[in-house]
Design an enzyme around this catalytic site. Structure first.
Site, PDB file in Angstrom:
ATOM      1  CB  SER A 119      -0.931  -0.004   1.208  1.00 41.45           C
ATOM      2  OG  SER A 119      -0.239  -0.354   2.368  1.00 41.45           O
ATOM      3  CG  HIS A 140      -2.951  -1.000  -3.168  1.00 41.32           C
ATOM      4  ND1 HIS A 140      -3.297   0.279  -2.822  1.00 41.32           N
ATOM      5  CD2 HIS A 140      -3.020  -1.718  -2.024  1.00 41.32           C
ATOM      6  CE1 HIS A 140      -3.549   0.333  -1.532  1.00 41.32           C
ATOM      7  NE2 HIS A 140      -3.396  -0.858  -1.032  1.00 41.32           N
ATOM      8  CD  GLU A 152      -4.060   3.246  -5.310  1.00 43.07           C
ATOM      9  OE1 GLU A 152      -3.690   4.402  -5.509  1.00 43.07           O
ATOM     10  OE2 GLU A 152      -3.846   2.647  -4.238  1.00 43.07           O
ATOM     11  CG  ASN A 190      -3.358   3.732   1.487  1.00 46.56           C
ATOM     12  OD1 ASN A 190      -4.429   3.748   2.082  1.00 46.56           O
ATOM     13  ND2 ASN A 190      -2.776   2.604   1.104  1.00 46.56           N
TER      14      ASN A 190
HETATM   15  N1  CAA Z   1     -16.517 -10.763   1.695  1.00 47.35           N
HETATM   16  C1  CAA Z   1     -17.609 -10.812   0.940  1.00 47.35           C
HETATM   17  N2  CAA Z   1     -18.649  -9.937   1.064  1.00 47.35           N
HETATM   18  C2  CAA Z   1     -18.562  -9.028   2.061  1.00 47.35           C
HETATM   19  C3  CAA Z   1     -17.441  -8.939   2.914  1.00 47.35           C
HETATM   20  C4  CAA Z   1     -16.389  -9.845   2.692  1.00 47.35           C
HETATM   21  N3  CAA Z   1     -15.282  -9.811   3.428  1.00 47.35           N
HETATM   22  N4  CAA Z   1     -17.647  -7.914   3.782  1.00 47.35           N
HETATM   23  C5  CAA Z   1     -18.845  -7.397   3.486  1.00 47.35           C
HETATM   24  N5  CAA Z   1     -19.393  -8.058   2.447  1.00 47.35           N
HETATM   25  C6  CAA Z   1     -20.625  -7.740   1.732  1.00 47.35           C
HETATM   26  C7  CAA Z   1     -21.872  -8.079   2.482  1.00 47.35           C
HETATM   27  O1  CAA Z   1     -22.269  -9.403   2.229  1.00 47.35           O
HETATM   28  C8  CAA Z   1     -22.863  -7.079   1.923  1.00 47.35           C
HETATM   29  O2  CAA Z   1     -23.344  -7.547   0.669  1.00 47.35           O
HETATM   30  P1  CAA Z   1     -24.751  -7.025   0.036  1.00 47.35           P
HETATM   31  O3  CAA Z   1     -24.536  -5.618  -0.382  1.00 47.35           O
HETATM   32  O4  CAA Z   1     -24.963  -7.940  -1.111  1.00 47.35           O
HETATM   33  O5  CAA Z   1     -25.768  -7.165   1.105  1.00 47.35           O
HETATM   34  C9  CAA Z   1     -22.034  -5.850   1.671  1.00 47.35           C
HETATM   35  O6  CAA Z   1     -20.689  -6.309   1.574  1.00 47.35           O
HETATM   36  C10 CAA Z   1     -22.170  -4.871   2.807  1.00 47.35           C
HETATM   37  O7  CAA Z   1     -21.782  -5.531   4.013  1.00 47.35           O
HETATM   38  P2  CAA Z   1     -22.528  -5.377   5.406  1.00 47.35           P
HETATM   39  O8  CAA Z   1     -23.996  -5.145   5.184  1.00 47.35           O
HETATM   40  O9  CAA Z   1     -22.118  -6.496   6.282  1.00 47.35           O
HETATM   41  O10 CAA Z   1     -21.866  -4.129   6.080  1.00 47.35           O
HETATM   42  P3  CAA Z   1     -21.834  -2.642   5.638  1.00 47.35           P
HETATM   43  O11 CAA Z   1     -22.983  -2.221   4.815  1.00 47.35           O
HETATM   44  O12 CAA Z   1     -21.537  -1.938   6.900  1.00 47.35           O
HETATM   45  O13 CAA Z   1     -20.542  -2.577   4.676  1.00 47.35           O
HETATM   46  C11 CAA Z   1     -18.248  -2.350   4.256  1.00 47.35           C
HETATM   47  C12 CAA Z   1     -19.298  -3.031   5.089  1.00 47.35           C
HETATM   48  C13 CAA Z   1     -18.372  -2.785   2.797  1.00 47.35           C
HETATM   49  C14 CAA Z   1     -16.898  -2.805   4.804  1.00 47.35           C
HETATM   50  C15 CAA Z   1     -18.458  -0.797   4.342  1.00 47.35           C
HETATM   51  O14 CAA Z   1     -18.539  -0.410   5.686  1.00 47.35           O
HETATM   52  C16 CAA Z   1     -17.367  -0.011   3.691  1.00 47.35           C
HETATM   53  O15 CAA Z   1     -17.357   0.181   2.481  1.00 47.35           O
HETATM   54  N6  CAA Z   1     -16.410   0.510   4.498  1.00 47.35           N
HETATM   55  C17 CAA Z   1     -15.264   1.264   3.998  1.00 47.35           C
HETATM   56  C18 CAA Z   1     -14.222   0.318   3.484  1.00 47.35           C
HETATM   57  C19 CAA Z   1     -13.029   1.036   2.952  1.00 47.35           C
HETATM   58  O16 CAA Z   1     -12.935   2.251   2.920  1.00 47.35           O
HETATM   59  N7  CAA Z   1     -12.049   0.252   2.514  1.00 47.35           N
HETATM   60  C20 CAA Z   1     -10.825   0.763   2.018  1.00 47.35           C
HETATM   61  C21 CAA Z   1      -9.831   0.721   3.112  1.00 47.35           C
HETATM   62  S1  CAA Z   1      -8.296   1.385   2.557  1.00 47.35           S
HETATM   63  C22 CAA Z   1      -7.528   0.107   1.842  1.00 47.35           C
HETATM   64  O17 CAA Z   1      -7.959  -1.011   1.824  1.00 47.35           O
HETATM   65  C23 CAA Z   1      -6.230   0.456   1.252  1.00 47.35           C
HETATM   66  C24 CAA Z   1      -5.064   0.245   2.124  1.00 47.35           C
HETATM   67  O18 CAA Z   1      -4.002   0.011   1.593  1.00 47.35           O
HETATM   68  C25 CAA Z   1      -5.073   0.410   3.580  1.00 47.35           C
END
Ligand code: CAA
Length: 292
Positions: A119, A140, A152, A190
């Site tokens: 990342s 990424h 990315e 990031n």
């Molecule tokens: N595998 C498969 N499906 C998943 C899953 C997983 N690990 N986690 C969640 N889901 C699915 C759920 O089944 C659900 O599907 P439907 O839309 O079909 O119902 C959907 O995702 C939404 O999940 P939830 O209802 O359980 O929970 P939510 O609505 O609160 O969403 C989330 C959870 C998708 C994580 C949401 O909170 C979100 O988008 N958060 C922000 C995530 C983010 O910003 N990520 C980037 C981080 S930075 C990064 O990764 C880069 C780095 O280098 C650090």
């Protein structure tokens, strides 16, 4: 060059998600980790996440079974070497990544593409220490990998057009969207996301808001799916701090100074969800409880 098989190094949070989406897209996947218990946990996590997709009717039960059958797990790194594309998703430490590439290189076919899910670490530098900087790039994924649409793609200075095109085709076959980033500290996501999270920690540190008010503000006031402190716990506070340090060191600008409170949480070993405690305490049965 068309990719048919993918080797994934590291079966943690990112590696198991990458294996999940690659297998679902029909690639032959070899997933490796030095720890057998990490591989066992990855098998369980992938199965649970595929089951979740079946129950939400995103995929069929047959597709789940086919994906699981496509994933070979091995504790021997060299077993991944015959893959067309290797995605390294090990610990975010340069020495660890470099050692993996050093071990792999003597066993690779000349056309094999090497990539890192880093990342923030320089792709050009990682690639320059292999025998194939022209066939090396950044791949990424975002967390959670099965849900997030973006990948990315990061070109090192030496990455050739053929390598880039082959990786872009993989992203398309995964059903995801690629965004191209140049190889500068923390790339695009990031570079923008971590200073926001760091600023949220400063907002807490300076007493402007509580954990709850900061997260509520950004969820309801900016329509973010998670508040920044909740998101920091989700990503891992050690990872957030490591990325801030890469930005601070690499760009030499005080605006990237990691918040001392973030450093303190990491010193305490309160790294977020993975250790059950970070800005929230996840150890109880109910909703997570703010730790300040
Ligand atoms: N595998 C498969 N499906 C998943 C899953 C997983 N690990 N986690 C969640 N889901 C699915 C759920 O089944 C659900 O599907 P439907 O839309 O079909 O119902 C959907 O995702 C939404 O999940 P939830 O209802 O359980 O929970 P939510 O609505 O609160 O969403 C989330 C959870 C998708 C994580 C949401 O909170 C979100 O988008 N958060 C922000 C995530 C983010 O910003 N990520 C980037 C981080 S930075 C990064 O990764 C880069 C780095 O280098 C650090």
């Amino acid at each position: 060059m068309e990719i048919g098989s993918i080797g994934i190094v590291g079966a943690g949070q990112m590696g198991n998600g990458i294996a999940h989406v690659c297998a679902l897209a029909g690639y032959d996947v070899t997933l490796t980790d030095v720890r057998q218990d990490a591989l066992d946990a990855a098998r369980q996590t992938i199965t649970r996440n595929l089951d979740r997709q079946v129950s939400r009717e995103k995929i069929t039960a047959d597709a789940r079974d086919a994906a699981l059958a496509k994933i070979r797990m091995t504790a021997t790194l060299i077993d991944t070497a015959s893959s067309d594309l290797i995605i390294e998703a090990a610990t975010e430490r340069e020495s660890v990544k470099q050692a993996i590439f050093e071990d792999l290189v003597p066993h690779l076919a000349p056309q094999t593409i090497l990539t890192s899910n880093t990342s923030s670490i320089s792709i050009t530098r990682l690639g320059s220490r292999t025998d194939r900087p022209q066939k090396f790039m950044g791949f990424h994924f975002m967390n959670p990998v099965p849900v997030m649409q973006l990948v990315e793609l990061i070109r090192g200075i030496a990455t050739d057009a053929e390598t880039f095109a082959a990786c872009e085709a993989v992203v398309t076959r995964l059903g995801k969207q690629a965004a191209t980033a140049e190889d500068f500290p923390a790339f695009i996501v990031n570079r923008i996301l971590m200073p926001m999270i760091n600023e949220a920690v400063y907002t807490l540190y300076e007493g402007v808001g509580t954990i709850t008010s900061i997260d509520t503000s950004m969820k309801l006031g900016a329509n973010h799916p998670m508040g920044p402190l909740e998101l920091a716990d989700f990503i891992g506070l050690d990872t957030c701090l490591a990325i801030m340090n890469v930005l601070h060191d690499g760009l030499a600008d005080t605006k990237y100074r990691p918040c001392p409170l973030l450093v303190k949480y990491v010193e305490a070993g309160w790294l977020g969800r993975k250790t059950q405690r970070g800005f929230y305490d996840y150890r109880g049965d109910g909703d997570p409880i703010p730790t300040r």
